[in-house]
Structures are given as structure tokens and as C-alpha cells.
Design a protein around this motif. Structure first.
Motif, PDB file in Angstrom:
ATOM      1  N   UNK A   1      55.256 -35.305  58.782  1.00 51.71           N
ATOM      2  CA  UNK A   1      53.956 -34.918  58.219  1.00 51.71           C
ATOM      3  C   UNK A   1      53.614 -33.456  58.517  1.00 51.71           C
ATOM      4  N   UNK A   2      54.021 -32.958  59.675  1.00 52.47           N
ATOM      5  CA  UNK A   2      53.681 -31.594  60.098  1.00 52.47           C
ATOM      6  C   UNK A   2      54.947 -30.858  60.545  1.00 52.47           C
ATOM      7  N   UNK A   3      55.840 -30.511  59.616  1.00 53.59           N
ATOM      8  CA  UNK A   3      57.127 -29.922  60.000  1.00 53.59           C
ATOM      9  C   UNK A   3      57.028 -28.572  60.691  1.00 53.59           C
ATOM     10  N   UNK A   4      55.929 -27.863  60.529  1.00 58.32           N
ATOM     11  CA  UNK A   4      55.793 -26.544  61.144  1.00 58.32           C
ATOM     12  C   UNK A   4      54.954 -26.566  62.422  1.00 58.32           C
ATOM     13  N   UNK A   5      54.588 -27.749  62.886  1.00 58.64           N
ATOM     14  CA  UNK A   5      53.779 -27.853  64.101  1.00 58.64           C
ATOM     15  C   UNK A   5      54.555 -27.343  65.308  1.00 58.64           C
ATOM     16  N   UNK A   6      53.844 -26.703  66.214  1.00 62.04           N
ATOM     17  CA  UNK A   6      54.467 -26.150  67.414  1.00 62.04           C
ATOM     18  C   UNK A   6      54.702 -27.244  68.447  1.00 62.04           C
ATOM     19  N   UNK A   7      53.734 -28.125  68.622  1.00 63.81           N
ATOM     20  CA  UNK A   7      53.836 -29.200  69.616  1.00 63.81           C
ATOM     21  C   UNK A   7      53.508 -30.526  68.954  1.00 63.81           C
ATOM     22  N   UNK A   8      54.403 -31.477  69.101  1.00 63.39           N
ATOM     23  CA  UNK A   8      54.223 -32.814  68.548  1.00 63.39           C
ATOM     24  C   UNK A   8      54.287 -33.803  69.715  1.00 63.39           C
ATOM     25  N   UNK A   9      53.296 -34.683  69.850  1.00 65.75           N
ATOM     26  CA  UNK A   9      53.381 -35.687  70.919  1.00 65.75           C
ATOM     27  C   UNK A   9      54.435 -36.745  70.593  1.00 65.75           C
ATOM     28  N   UNK A  10      54.786 -37.536  71.587  1.00 66.69           N
ATOM     29  CA  UNK A  10      55.776 -38.592  71.399  1.00 66.69           C
ATOM     30  C   UNK A  10      55.215 -39.767  70.607  1.00 66.69           C
ATOM     31  N   UNK A  11      53.932 -39.848  70.509  1.00 70.01           N
ATOM     32  CA  UNK A  11      53.287 -40.900  69.742  1.00 70.01           C
ATOM     33  C   UNK A  11      51.796 -40.688  69.719  1.00 70.01           C
ATOM     34  N   UNK A  12      51.147 -41.346  68.786  1.00 66.80           N
ATOM     35  CA  UNK A  12      49.701 -41.236  68.643  1.00 66.80           C
ATOM     36  C   UNK A  12      49.173 -42.617  68.308  1.00 66.80           C
ATOM     37  N   UNK A  13      48.157 -43.057  69.040  1.00 66.01           N
ATOM     38  CA  UNK A  13      47.570 -44.379  68.849  1.00 66.01           C
ATOM     39  C   UNK A  13      46.142 -44.181  68.373  1.00 66.01           C
ATOM     40  N   UNK A  14      45.730 -44.977  67.399  1.00 61.01           N
ATOM     41  CA  UNK A  14      44.379 -44.838  66.871  1.00 61.01           C
ATOM     42  C   UNK A  14      43.871 -46.184  66.359  1.00 61.01           C
ATOM     43  N   UNK A  15      42.553 -46.268  66.187  1.00 58.70           N
ATOM     44  CA  UNK A  15      41.943 -47.472  65.623  1.00 58.70           C
ATOM     45  C   UNK A  15      40.824 -47.056  64.681  1.00 58.70           C
ATOM     46  N   UNK A  16      40.410 -47.982  63.849  1.00 60.39           N
ATOM     47  CA  UNK A  16      39.299 -47.718  62.935  1.00 60.39           C
ATOM     48  C   UNK A  16      38.004 -47.463  63.696  1.00 60.39           C
ATOM     49  N   UNK A  17      37.895 -47.992  64.914  1.00 59.23           N
ATOM     50  CA  UNK A  17      36.697 -47.827  65.718  1.00 59.23           C
ATOM     51  C   UNK A  17      36.534 -46.447  66.320  1.00 59.23           C
TER      52      UNK A  17
END
Length: 179
Positions: free
Chosen positions: A143-159
Motif C-alpha cells: 500500500x505504501x511502497x515509498x514509506x520510510x518505516x513500516x511496522x511489522x503489523x497494525x491492529x485496528x477495530x471499528x471502535x
């Protein structure tokens, strides 16, 4: 349930398994089972069964991980084509790692990748009633090929809850931690 419904559910589960493999690049059958059947005491067995079924139909390629850590499943050309038919822009994972004769050597980060993917799927399973979802590192890179730092994962919820996951090998303190 009728035979027709069983077949339809089986095809849906296969597609779901291919999709989750695509999201991570590769996965073991255990993680696939935990993702599709969260909270089931038989989820890992179901994951192995669906993995074998996908191998038999040549939708995935099985690769043995070192140190008896199991089998990695990657998308084959047929598996990627099936995902493309359903609107997901996927490609074969046969180039993940390196083939040397009949053996396969995973990429250097395979342990890190396994730990992060397992952790994200276990979190999703544990908090399934709260409808947590996640993005894998590979999804964020796509999704972000030019990003400098990418985390190992991202967790989210509708809340509104969100958190990123970062796994590091070295203990950091002082200026290294701030960096």
C-alpha cells in the motif's frame, strides 16, 4: 447441511485461505486454520486439511521450514489466478526464498515473519468478539511502497482502537531506543 452447501462452504474456505496467504506472503497451515476458524479447538487440524487440499489442487506450493518449524505455504500461479478471478491482485509466491536443487532456503527474515504473523493472527483470534482486524507488514509495503518505516503489523477495530506491532531482536536503551 446439504452437500451443495458443504461444497460452497469448502470453496469459500479455500478462497479465504488463499487470500490470507496472499496477505502475508506465506503462512503455515496452523495460522490459516486459526484465522478461518478462530476459537475452534480443531482449527489447526482444519488448517492442515485445507492446506493439503490446496496443495493437491496445485493452488499453493509447500515449503519445509528449517528446524522442524513446519511447512510454509506460498501461492502458486494457479492460486494467484484464482484470487485474481475474485478481484484480488495477487501473484505467485514461488520466488519467496531460494530453491537449490530439490531443497528450499527461506528468506533470512523467516523467523521474524513467522513470529509476527502468528502474533497478529493469535491476537485476532483472542479478541474476535471485538472485531479486530489487522494489516500485515507485506500489505503495508504494497500500500505504501515509498514509506520510510513500516511496522511489522497494525491492529485496528471499528471502535477506534489501533496499535502497531514491532518485533526487534536487540534490546534497545538510551539513544538507540529514541532513534
Amino acid at each position: 447441511m446439504s452437500t451443495r452447501n458443504d461444497i460452497q462452504q469448502g470453496l469459500k474456505n479455500e478462497l479465504h485461505a488463499l487470500e490470507i496467504i496472499h496477505r502475508f506472503g506465506w503462512l503455515r497451515p496452523q495460522e490459516i486454520g486459526r484465522y478461518i476458524w478462530p476459537g475452534s479447538k480443531h482449527s489447526e487440524i482444519y488448517g492442515v486439511r485445507i492446506g493439503l487440499k490446496l496443495q493437491k489442487s496445485k493452488m499453493v506450493i509447500a515449503r519445509k521450514l528449517p528446524r522442524h518449524c513446519g511447512t510454509a505455504l506460498v501461492l502458486s500461479r494457479q492460486g494467484a489466478a484464482r484470487l485474481k478471478e475474485s478481484g484480488i491482485n495477487a501473484s505467485s509466491g514461488k520466488d519467496i526464498g531460494m530453491s537449490v536443487g530439490d531443497s528450499w532456503i527461506p528468506k533470512k527474515t523467516w523467523e521474524h515473519d513467522l513470529l509476527c504473523s502468528s502474533f497478529l493472527i493469535l491476537l485476532r483470534e483472542k479478541y474476535q468478539h471485538k472485531k479486530y482486524e489487522f494489516c500485515s507488514e507485506l500489505e503495508m509495503i504494497r500500500a505504501y511502497p515509498k514509506a520510510i518505516k513500516i511496522p511489522d503489523g497494525f491492529i485496528y477495530s471499528d471502535g477506534g482502537f489501533s496499535a502497531w506491532v514491532e518485533k526487534k531482536k536487540k534490546k534497545k536503551s538510551g539513544p538507540h531506543m529514541r532513534a
